[in-house]
Structure formats: structure tokens, C-alpha cells
Scaffold this active site. Structure first.
Site, PDB file in Angstrom:
ATOM      1  N   LYS A 198      36.875  45.029  38.744  1.00  0.00           N
ATOM      2  CA  LYS A 198      36.065  44.434  38.728  1.00  0.00           C
ATOM      3  C   LYS A 198      35.219  44.195  40.385  1.00  0.00           C
ATOM      4  CE  LYS A 198      33.846  39.874  37.878  1.00  0.00           C
ATOM      5  NZ  LYS A 198      34.029  38.779  37.463  1.00  0.00           N
ATOM      6  N   LYS A 210      40.159  41.899  40.753  1.00  0.00           N
ATOM      7  CA  LYS A 210      38.896  41.447  41.134  1.00  0.00           C
ATOM      8  C   LYS A 210      38.735  41.195  42.629  1.00  0.00           C
ATOM      9  CE  LYS A 210      36.101  37.615  39.778  1.00  0.00           C
ATOM     10  NZ  LYS A 210      36.036  36.616  39.178  1.00  0.00           N
TER      11      LYS A 210
HETATM   12  C1  PBG Z   1      34.471  33.495  37.056  1.00  0.00           C
HETATM   13  C2  PBG Z   1      33.930  34.815  36.995  1.00  0.00           C
HETATM   14  C3  PBG Z   1      32.828  35.266  38.041  1.00  0.00           C
HETATM   15  C4  PBG Z   1      32.429  36.558  37.098  1.00  0.00           C
HETATM   16  C5  PBG Z   1      33.238  36.551  36.155  1.00  0.00           C
HETATM   17  N1  PBG Z   1      34.027  35.486  35.936  1.00  0.00           N
HETATM   18  C6  PBG Z   1      32.267  34.831  39.191  1.00  0.00           C
HETATM   19  C7  PBG Z   1      33.049  34.637  40.414  1.00  0.00           C
HETATM   20  O1  PBG Z   1      34.340  35.131  40.275  1.00  0.00           O
HETATM   21  O2  PBG Z   1      32.694  34.098  41.482  1.00  0.00           O
HETATM   22  C8  PBG Z   1      31.471  37.466  37.923  1.00  0.00           C
HETATM   23  C9  PBG Z   1      30.658  38.181  36.982  1.00  0.00           C
HETATM   24  C10 PBG Z   1      29.512  38.884  37.284  1.00  0.00           C
HETATM   25  O3  PBG Z   1      28.956  38.748  38.329  1.00  0.00           O
HETATM   26  O4  PBG Z   1      28.864  39.428  36.156  1.00  0.00           O
HETATM   27  N2  PBG Z   1      35.602  33.295  37.785  1.00  0.00           N
END
Ligand code: PBG
Length: 325
Positions: A249, A196
């Protein structure tokens, strides 16, 4: 002109193009992310995600049923927590009567065949908007993992099929797996957000849940977009620690990473077409600059071709409608 090989032969008609197509999208490849908020009869369009809504459970459930009928068999739940419930421990996240836990149970009752995945990270519950516990301006790893274990167990107890840790703390997959085993949740899966990235493409999501970090950014835990080898390392670690599937992601800017991870692991790979990716396509379409349907389908196909077995996407429903035509 004499040519021994003519690539266009395999492209000359719809019939031959579909015969030799290497990648196929199916509604069951999609995971629909859903935003839930407390209350009744509530539906809020997210300003930076036109056409996507945060809803109360009573309105979300008929949607989930409709999605299952379209062939979308998996959902990924996010809840918007009340500001009054937020603190630095994120303890609301393991409240057995919290909104997430109530939602899991209600959805299981109403649509028992759907696969429920739940986001595991502290940010929607954190007064700092960070994915972990903050001490002296630092997001502390090991104490956060303890909190994530409690959160995961509470989701499993409510009936979640998969927990999906999205926090990027070190060691959390192994620790959550161990806790699930020790507490007899031997049927609960883990979809790890392994790679991520610290991405600006999450902006609209943070609007949806009001979860933007109160200070700083997420670069000490989410990955540097410059890195590729590190993504493979993270995915392999999570596989070793007991993840049932790994995720990359965002998706579209990270297609190379999806492929690298796909080639490295021996478990299914998912990719998350995140809120900013959805927003870009929507914004261009609203201006008449791009064909929305085509942009949606082409981006999803590219993600699948890159190596994603499944795709978490805000386009799950409209894309499934097209695929079912
Ligand atoms: C929470 C989380 C996030 C997303 C999914 N889970 C936000 C972040 O990490 O700031 C993002 C999903 C999206 O942008 O569609 N940890």
C-alpha cells in the site's frame, strides 16, 4: 519488408486480444473499503473523494447487499470515531459495544455471506491521530501492540472474518496470531499491511475519518518510499509470524513492490489502491482531462498484473458494474 516475427498479429482484433490476454479482473478480486459513522440516515460525501461516502450503518447495509450481488464478496471496515471518545490509549477501539463492533455484528446479521475485514490501528481513536500510543513525542511499539491485540480480539469476538493491522508496529502479527489462538479464534484471519509506505496518497482518507496526525508524520513506523528490499523483509516476517495474506500500500506508485512481494511470499498478496489514487483519477475526470472509466479499469488491471491477487479499491462498485456488463 520481410519480418520473421510480427507482434501485431496477436493484437489485430478484439477476438485475438481477448484470447491472449494475460490478466483478467473479476469483481471477486475486489475488497470494498467502507467508512461508517454513528447515527441514522446519514450520508456524507468526502470532499476530497467525489462520489464516495461515509454513511451510517442503516444506509451502508443495503449497499453491502448490492455489492455482494455484484460479486464483491469482501469488505474492509473503517469507522469514524467521535472526538469525545478519542484518547492516547485508543481504548474505544476495543470497546465491545463500539461502532466497529456494532457494525460487524449488524452486517453479519444482514449479509451473513459477506467476508468482513476490519482495520486494526489506533489512529481513528487516538487524540494524536497516530497509529500507536504516544510517549514523549514517540510512537511506542510494544505498548501499542498490546492495544492492537485487545482491538483484534474485540473485532474477532464481534464476528470479523479477518483483522487487518495497518499500523506497521513491529511484532504485531505474531502477537495477534498468538492471542487469537489462545482465545480460540482459530477461524479468524490476518491480512497484514506488510509494506505500508509513509505516503501522501492517504490524504483524502484522513479527511474521511478526521484522523490526520496531530503532530509530525508517520515516518517512524510507515516505510520510506525509497525502499524495496525492506518491503520484502517485512512481508516475509509477517508470513512467518502467521499472516494469512499480506498487503502492499499504496498500489499504483508501488507496482514494483507488489511484484517483488508476490515473488517472495507463499500466501496471497493484496494491494490497496488508496484514497489519493482514487482522488487523482476522479479529479482528472471531473476536469474532462481523462476518461474516468478507462483510467479506473487500466489502473486496476495494472495492479492485478503486477501481482496482486486482490485489490482494496474505492472503485469496487463501479468497476464491478462494468465487469458484469
Ligand atoms: C489507518 C489507515 C490509513 C489508511 C488505511 N488505514 C491511513 C494512514 O495510515 O494514515 C489509508 C487508506 C487510504 O488512503 O485509502 N492506519
Amino acid at each position: 519488408m520481410y519480418l520473421q516475427k510480427r507482434g501485431r498479429i496477436n493484437r489485430k482484433s478484439e477476438a485475438i486480444r481477448s484470447l491472449v490476454a494475460e490478466t483478467h479482473l473479476m469483481p471477486q478480486n475486489f475488497i470494498a473499503p467502507l467508512f461508517i459513522e454513528e447515527g441514522k440516515d446519514i450520508t456524507h460525501e468526502i470532499p476530497s473523494m467525489p462520489g464516495y461516502f461515509r454513511k451510517s450503518l442503516d444506509l451502508q447495509i443495503p449497499d453491502i447487499r448490492a455489492m455482494y450481488q455484484l460479486g464483491i464478496k469482501s469488505i474492509l471496515l473503517f469507522v469514524k470515531s467521535d472526538d469525545a471518545l478519542k484518547d492516547n490509549t485508543g481504548k474505544e477501539s476495543w470497546n465491545d459495544n463500539g461502532l466497529m463492533q456494532k457494525s460487524i455484528k449488524a452486517i453479519k446479521d444482514a449479509v451473513p455471506e459477506i467476508l468482513i475485514m476490519t482495520d486494526v490501528a489506533l489512529d481513528p481513536y487516538s487524540s494524536y491521530g497516530h497509529d500507536g500510543i504516544v510517549k514523549n513525542g514517540e510512537i511506542v511499539n510494544d505498548e501499542t501492540v498490546e492495544a492492537l491485540i485487545k482491538m483484534s480480539l474485540s473485532h474477532a469476538k464481534a464476528g470479523a472474518d479477518f483483522v487487518a493491522p495497518s499500523d506497521m508496529m513491529d511484532g504485531r502479527i505474531g502477537a495477534i496470531r498468538k492471542a487469537l489462538e489462545e482465545n480460540s479464534f482459530t477461524n479468524t484471519g490476518i491480512m497484514s499491511y506488510s509494506a505500508k509506505y509513509a505516503s501522501c496518497f492517504y490524504g483524502p482518507f484522513r479527511d474521511a475519518l478526521d484522523s490526520a496526525p496531530g503532530f509530525g508524520d508517520k515516518k517512524t513506523y510507515q516505510m520510506n518510499p525509497a525502499n524495496r528490499i525492506e518491503a520484502v523483509r517485512e512481508a516475509l516476517l509477517d508470513e512467518e509470524e502467521g499472516a494469512d495474506m499480506v498487503m502492499v500500500k499504496p498500489a499504483l506508485s508501488y507496482l514494483d513492490i507488489i511484484r517483488e512481494v508476490k515473488n517472495a511470499v507463499h500466501i496471497p498478496v493484496s494491494a490497496y489502491q488508496v484514497s489519493g489514487e482514487y482522488a487523482m483519477i476522479k479529479a482528472a475526470a471531473i476536469h474532462g482531462w481523462m476518461d474516468e472509466e478507462k483510467a479506473m479499469m487500466e489502473s486496476l488491471l495494472s495492479i492485478k498484473r503486477a501481482g496482486a491477487n486482490m485489490i482494496a479499491t474505492y472503485f469496487a462498485q463501479p468497476a464491478a458494474l462494468i465487469l458484469n456488463k
